[in-house]
Design an enzyme around this catalytic site. Structure first.
Site, PDB file in Angstrom:
ATOM      1  N   GLN A   9       0.911  -1.225   0.018  1.00 36.68           N
ATOM      2  CA  GLN A   9      -0.109  -0.072  -0.013  1.00 36.68           C
ATOM      3  C   GLN A   9       1.027   1.162   0.184  1.00 36.68           C
ATOM      4  O   GLN A   9       1.872   1.284   0.698  1.00 36.68           O
ATOM      5  CB  GLN A   9      -0.725   0.100   1.056  1.00 36.68           C
ATOM      6  CG  GLN A   9      -2.197   0.870   0.996  1.00 36.68           C
ATOM      7  CD  GLN A   9      -3.324   0.501   2.089  1.00 36.68           C
ATOM      8  OE1 GLN A   9      -3.250  -0.736   2.208  1.00 36.68           O
ATOM      9  NE2 GLN A   9      -4.231   1.222   2.292  1.00 36.68           N
ATOM     10  N   SER A  94       3.884  -6.608   2.710  1.00 36.64           N
ATOM     11  CA  SER A  94       2.340  -6.456   3.197  1.00 36.64           C
ATOM     12  C   SER A  94       1.301  -7.046   2.408  1.00 36.64           C
ATOM     13  O   SER A  94       1.349  -8.145   1.988  1.00 36.64           O
ATOM     14  CB  SER A  94       2.003  -5.085   3.826  1.00 36.64           C
ATOM     15  OG  SER A  94       0.789  -4.987   4.334  1.00 36.64           O
ATOM     16  N   LEU A  95       0.463  -6.238   1.743  1.00 31.28           N
ATOM     17  CA  LEU A  95      -0.489  -6.785   0.827  1.00 31.28           C
ATOM     18  C   LEU A  95      -0.042  -7.295  -0.447  1.00 31.28           C
ATOM     19  O   LEU A  95      -0.326  -8.341  -1.135  1.00 31.28           O
ATOM     20  CB  LEU A  95      -1.563  -5.939   0.435  1.00 31.28           C
ATOM     21  CG  LEU A  95      -1.136  -4.667  -0.669  1.00 31.28           C
ATOM     22  CD1 LEU A  95      -1.466  -5.201  -2.104  1.00 31.28           C
ATOM     23  CD2 LEU A  95      -1.945  -3.488  -0.643  1.00 31.28           C
ATOM     24  N   ARG A 119      -9.772  -7.940   3.760  1.00 28.04           N
ATOM     25  CA  ARG A 119      -8.649  -7.465   4.329  1.00 28.04           C
ATOM     26  C   ARG A 119      -8.771  -5.905   4.544  1.00 28.04           C
ATOM     27  O   ARG A 119      -8.478  -5.657   5.551  1.00 28.04           O
ATOM     28  CB  ARG A 119      -7.299  -8.086   3.632  1.00 28.04           C
ATOM     29  CG  ARG A 119      -5.960  -7.691   4.647  1.00 28.04           C
ATOM     30  CD  ARG A 119      -4.954  -8.213   3.760  1.00 28.04           C
ATOM     31  NE  ARG A 119      -3.389  -8.114   4.410  1.00 28.04           N
ATOM     32  CZ  ARG A 119      -2.606  -7.064   4.426  1.00 28.04           C
ATOM     33  NH1 ARG A 119      -3.000  -6.161   3.473  1.00 28.04           N
ATOM     34  NH2 ARG A 119      -1.814  -7.155   5.019  1.00 28.04           N
ATOM     35  N   HIS A 203      -0.436  -3.480  10.899  1.00 31.28           N
ATOM     36  CA  HIS A 203       0.784  -4.168  11.556  1.00 31.28           C
ATOM     37  C   HIS A 203       1.064  -3.927  13.187  1.00 31.28           C
ATOM     38  O   HIS A 203       2.103  -3.944  13.294  1.00 31.28           O
ATOM     39  CB  HIS A 203       1.998  -3.996  10.591  1.00 31.28           C
ATOM     40  CG  HIS A 203       1.628  -4.656   9.134  1.00 31.28           C
ATOM     41  ND1 HIS A 203       1.453  -5.890   8.859  1.00 31.28           N
ATOM     42  CD2 HIS A 203       1.706  -3.988   7.985  1.00 31.28           C
ATOM     43  CE1 HIS A 203       1.290  -5.991   7.605  1.00 31.28           C
ATOM     44  NE2 HIS A 203       1.243  -4.765   7.022  1.00 31.28           N
ATOM     45  N   GLN A 252       0.456 -12.045   9.849  1.00 30.10           N
ATOM     46  CA  GLN A 252       0.930 -10.774   9.303  1.00 30.10           C
ATOM     47  C   GLN A 252      -0.151  -9.557   9.351  1.00 30.10           C
ATOM     48  O   GLN A 252       0.459  -8.518   9.703  1.00 30.10           O
ATOM     49  CB  GLN A 252       0.795 -10.969   7.623  1.00 30.10           C
ATOM     50  CG  GLN A 252       1.638 -10.013   6.887  1.00 30.10           C
ATOM     51  CD  GLN A 252       0.870  -9.742   5.672  1.00 30.10           C
ATOM     52  OE1 GLN A 252      -0.352  -9.164   5.640  1.00 30.10           O
ATOM     53  NE2 GLN A 252       1.448  -9.992   4.475  1.00 30.10           N
TER      54      GLN A 252
END
Length: 312
Positions: A9, A94-95, A119, A203, A252
């Site tokens: 992101q 991440s994503l 998500r 996170h 995660q």
């Protein structure tokens, strides 16, 4: 040895994918399939904006994935190459880990899009707007950043969210704690602290409701074994077992993105070229994290794809 890597992101921008879709039917197919999976005109939002809608977490996450996978699919279909024939590992920030898993066949495209929509919605809903915050610490290593976060917490959540490279660490948690940390950076020899324009504290433990939501979603849509190993964010090590991948994706959500360590792990295994699909974000982090001489390639446009094909 080569790794294909996928951005997270912050890499979204109005106009993303538009030129690629105009140039390739295979890119258009990706964007259409994602639109149909989500029941929304995401590609129109990607192409035309408005920016504030594209930046919403629930839109940005599937959009970034769709753009990256479209770029990869054009390389594969128009270029006649296979991921497993040209890369030894995949990884994502991440994503981007979902993009990497989609690229490696652990999830199909429609499932990946729906998982990322879920998500994004769950991460946004986990913490009321204004309660959490994130900040980038520039000129900070991981140990110094964690000491600062611990000192600033004062009973609230404040922890390292992203260990991006040796000079950039992102912290996340309660807004007050993160703001205290930014005010204290000079005391810890950190060059600068910058509050990030994000809508939730990703996170960190405050994301537990989103982790629970993803456990349910992944239970209903489990991955299969990928065609090649993925370097997991939370362990910074290769994983190929489907059940382990699913568990790590849940971890995660609240866990640290260990990107610097992931680069080090790939380098130690023998990776010398990192090819980033759909962005120009990870390449500089890789360069700063690698201990030796590695090559980074960013693939966004048809020209980039054609240039890469000549080297594969």
């Amino acid at each position: 040895m080569r790794a294909f890597i996928f951005p997270g992101q912050g890499s979204q921008a109005v106009g993303m994918g538009k030129t690629l879709a105009e140039a390739s039917a295979h890119a258009r197919e990706v964007f259409q399939e994602v639109d149909e999976a989500l029941g929304q005109h995401l590609f129109k939002l990607m192409s035309e904006g408005p920016e504030d809608q594209l930046t919403l977490t629930e839109n940005a996450q599937p959009a970034i994935m769709a753009n990256a996978i479209a770029t990869l699919r054009v390389l594969e279909r128009d270029g006649g190459v296979t991921l497993s024939g040209k890369a030894a590992y995949v990884a994502g920030h991440s994503l981007g880990e979902y993009s990497a898993l989609c690229a490696a066949g652990a999830f199909d495209l429609a499932t990946t899009a729906r998982l990322l929509k879920t998500r994004g919605q769950a991460m946004q809903a986990a913490v009321p707007v204004g309660v959490g915050a994130m900040a980038a610490l520039l000129g900070a290593d991981i140990d110094t950043a964690q000491k600062l976060a611990d000192a600033a917490a004062e009973g609230e959540v404040c922890t390292v969210a992203n260990d991006n490279d040796p000079s950039q660490v992102v912290i996340s948690g309660h807004k007050g704690a993160v703001e205290r940390a930014v005010a204290m950076v000079k005391d810890y020899g950190i060059k600068r602290g910058v509050l990030l324009p994000v809508s939730a504290p990703f996170h960190c433990p405050l994301m537990q409701p989103a982790a629970d939501a993803m456990a349910e979603a992944l239970g209903a849509n489990p991955p299969t074994a990928p065609l090649l190993p993925v370097i997991a964010n939370v362990t910074a090590s290769p994983v190929s077992d489907a059940d382990t991948i699913s568990n790590l994706l849940v971890e995660q959500v609240t866990g640290r993105v260990r990107w610097r360590e992931s680069v080090g792990a790939m380098e130690a295994i023998g990776v010398t070229q990192f090819v980033e699909f759909g962005g120009k974000v990870l390449g500089p982090m890789v360069k700063r994290s690698a201990s030796g001489d590695v090559e980074t390639v960013s693939v966004i446009s048809m020209d980039d794809i054609e240039a890469l094909l000549k080297t594969l």
